[in-house]
Design a protein around this motif. Structure first.
Motif, PDB file in Angstrom:
ATOM      1  N   GLN A   1       0.838  -1.202   0.000  1.00 26.15           N
ATOM      2  CA  GLN A   1       0.000   0.000   0.000  1.00 26.15           C
ATOM      3  C   GLN A   1       0.871   1.249   0.000  1.00 26.15           C
ATOM      4  N   ARG A   2       1.937   1.242   0.788  1.00 29.99           N
ATOM      5  CA  ARG A   2       2.835   2.409   0.857  1.00 29.99           C
ATOM      6  C   ARG A   2       3.569   2.630  -0.467  1.00 29.99           C
TER       7      ARG A   2
ATOM      8  N   ARG B   1       1.130   4.051  -2.957  1.00 28.20           N
ATOM      9  CA  ARG B   1       0.874   5.461  -2.648  1.00 28.20           C
ATOM     10  C   ARG B   1       2.051   6.330  -3.112  1.00 28.20           C
ATOM     11  N   ALA B   2       3.268   5.867  -2.878  1.00 31.20           N
ATOM     12  CA  ALA B   2       4.446   6.621  -3.310  1.00 31.20           C
ATOM     13  C   ALA B   2       4.477   6.762  -4.828  1.00 31.20           C
TER      14      ALA B   2
END
Length: 90
Positions: free
Chosen positions: A23-24, A27-28
């Motif tokens: 998820q991170r 998002r990045a």
């Protein structure tokens, strides 16, 4: 029996960590250029090795480490080459 319960508990944690990491990274990639994020994605390999060792007592074989080194080397080569080409005057 107890070993199965402990393994299942660690497996759920590993899946949760992996979901959070993905998820991170997603998002990045949404927020900045992929060329900026790509080098940091290679840190997922050492993290996967570390978490595999901690949660599953699984150590990678030499052929896996060789393959990971080839992948990381190729990615870093492309990253450095692109940076050099971006700084050259046209």
């Amino acid at each position: 029996m107890l070993a199965d319960v402990v393994y299942a508990k660690h497996a759920r944690r590993a899946v949760l960590f992996r979901a959070i990491i993905l998820q991170r990274v997603s998002r990045a990639l949404k927020l900045v250029d992929a060329g900026v994020v790509a080098p940091f994605q290679y840190t997922l390999l050492p993290w996967a090795i570390l978490l595999g060792w901690l949660f599953f007592a699984d150590l990678p074989r030499s052929n896996m480490l060789l393959g990971a080194a080839i992948i990381v080397s190729a990615g870093l080569y492309i990253f450095v080459r692109e940076r050099r080409q971006a700084t050259r005057p046209a």
